[in-house]
Design an enzyme around this catalytic site. Structure first.
Site, PDB file in Angstrom:
ATOM      1  NE  ARG A 250       5.977  -0.444   9.925  1.00 24.63           N
ATOM      2  CZ  ARG A 250       4.886  -0.407   9.176  1.00 24.63           C
ATOM      3  NH1 ARG A 250       4.902   0.227   8.016  1.00 24.63           N
ATOM      4  NH2 ARG A 250       3.777  -0.999   9.563  1.00 24.63           N
TER       5      ARG A 250
ATOM      6  NE  ARG B  40       1.786  -4.774  10.920  1.00 23.89           N
ATOM      7  CZ  ARG B  40       2.962  -4.805  10.284  1.00 23.89           C
ATOM      8  NH1 ARG B  40       4.027  -5.328  10.875  1.00 23.89           N
ATOM      9  NH2 ARG B  40       3.073  -4.306   9.079  1.00 23.89           N
TER      10      ARG B  40
ATOM     11  NE  ARG C  21      -4.972  -1.022   9.564  1.00 26.52           N
ATOM     12  CZ  ARG C  21      -3.807  -0.671   9.103  1.00 26.52           C
ATOM     13  NH1 ARG C  21      -3.687   0.370   8.315  1.00 26.52           N
ATOM     14  NH2 ARG C  21      -2.754  -1.357   9.415  1.00 26.52           N
TER      15      ARG C  21
ATOM     16  CE  LYS D 113      -2.134  -0.984   3.867  1.00 24.31           C
ATOM     17  NZ  LYS D 113      -1.444  -2.232   4.177  1.00 24.31           N
TER      18      LYS D 113
ATOM     19  NE  ARG E 180       7.689  -2.630   6.260  1.00 18.53           N
ATOM     20  CZ  ARG E 180       6.367  -2.510   6.362  1.00 18.53           C
ATOM     21  NH1 ARG E 180       5.699  -1.866   5.422  1.00 18.53           N
ATOM     22  NH2 ARG E 180       5.721  -3.040   7.369  1.00 18.53           N
TER      23      ARG E 180
END
Ligand code: AP5
Ligand code: ZN
Length: 216
Positions: A160, A171, A88, A13, A127
């Site tokens: 992160r 998540r 969300r 996203k 990431r």
């Protein structure tokens, strides 16, 4: 143009949002980025959000709704915006619908980026982000020119805080339980466009631009 980007954690996203926002000259509003900015600057909002984000949980709806309500009133949203990570859950979507209705505005597109679960986990595991300018990299699919260093600003890249395996699994579960129902919610309104997000970044972007053009 007003766009909402839906998709699981790791679907791409943020990556696509920056490109779509730039191409369409609209601001990219990421609730996750707003929270991370506040965490970095140790604001009251940041302290509150951190308690939820690190555990992979959603920040309370009333807090998040108010942030978006204030943000979309800003001058730069006059000609539209792209929301990444909001709404969300159904409660946020209903709040947002009311907000738009009050202002006599409508959503043009809800882009739903679909990615297979094994790919999602690989993407989140690899990431790296820049704590200074917010740029996102991936150690395999999109590495920086110098390992561990941001191409854009030279800062040292970090992982992160919610990209550890426990938070990632949480998540993904929160996505299944709370966010996925939005696919049906927006399908019923006939504004949902499904995107195959398993392909390389540029191919995903090209298909988004083409599908938005076809559905104008
Ligand atoms: P948020 O920041 O929204 O995170 P998320 O939804 O978990 O999504 P991610 O940022 O993990 O993934 P992404 O889809 O943006 O993928 P990316 O482009 O980085 O939210 C974080 C937290 O904030 C939430 O858990 C919650 O606590 C809170 N929050 C936020 N919004 C909220 C709300 N509305 N209400 C309540 N709480 C809220 O890509 C991932 C990786 O893959 C990168 O390394 C990238 O380089 C790579 N990649 C991307 N696309 C491709 C591709 N096509 N091919 C190969 N690699 C790719
Ligand atoms: Zn940087």
């Amino acid at each position: 143009m007003r766009i909402v980007l839906l998709g699981s954690p790791g679907a791409g996203k943020g990556t696509q949002a920056s490109m779509i926002a730039e191409a369409n000259h609209i601001p990219h509003i990421s609730t996750g980025d707003i929270f991370r900015y506040n965490i970095k600057n140790e604001t009251e909002l940041g302290k509150l959000a951190k308690q939820y984000i690190d555990k992979g949980l959603l920040v309370p709806d009333d807090v998040t709704n108010k942030i978006v309500q204030d943000r979309i009133q800003k001058e730069d949203c006059k000609n539209g915006f792209l929301l990444d990570g909001y709404p969300r859950n159904v409660y946020q979507a209903e709040f947002f619908d009311n907000l738009l209705e009050e202002k006599n505005l409508k959503l043009d597109f809800v882009l739903n980026i679909n990615v297979d679960k094994d790919i999602l986990i690989n993407r989140l595991g690899g990431r790296r982000i820049c704590p200074n300018c917010g740029a996102t990299y991936h150690i395999v699919t999109d590495p920086p020119k110098i390992e561990g260093i941001c191409d854009k600003c030279g800062a040292k890249l970090i992982i992160r805080s919610d990209d550890n395996i426990d938070s990632v699994l949480k998540r993904l579960k929160v996505y299944e339980d709370e966010t996925k129902p939005l696919i049906e919610y927006y399908s019923k309104k006939n504004i949902l466009i499904d995107i195959d997000g398993n392909k390389p970044v540029n191919e995903v972007f090209e298909s988004i631009q083409a599908l938005m053009g076809d559905n104008k």
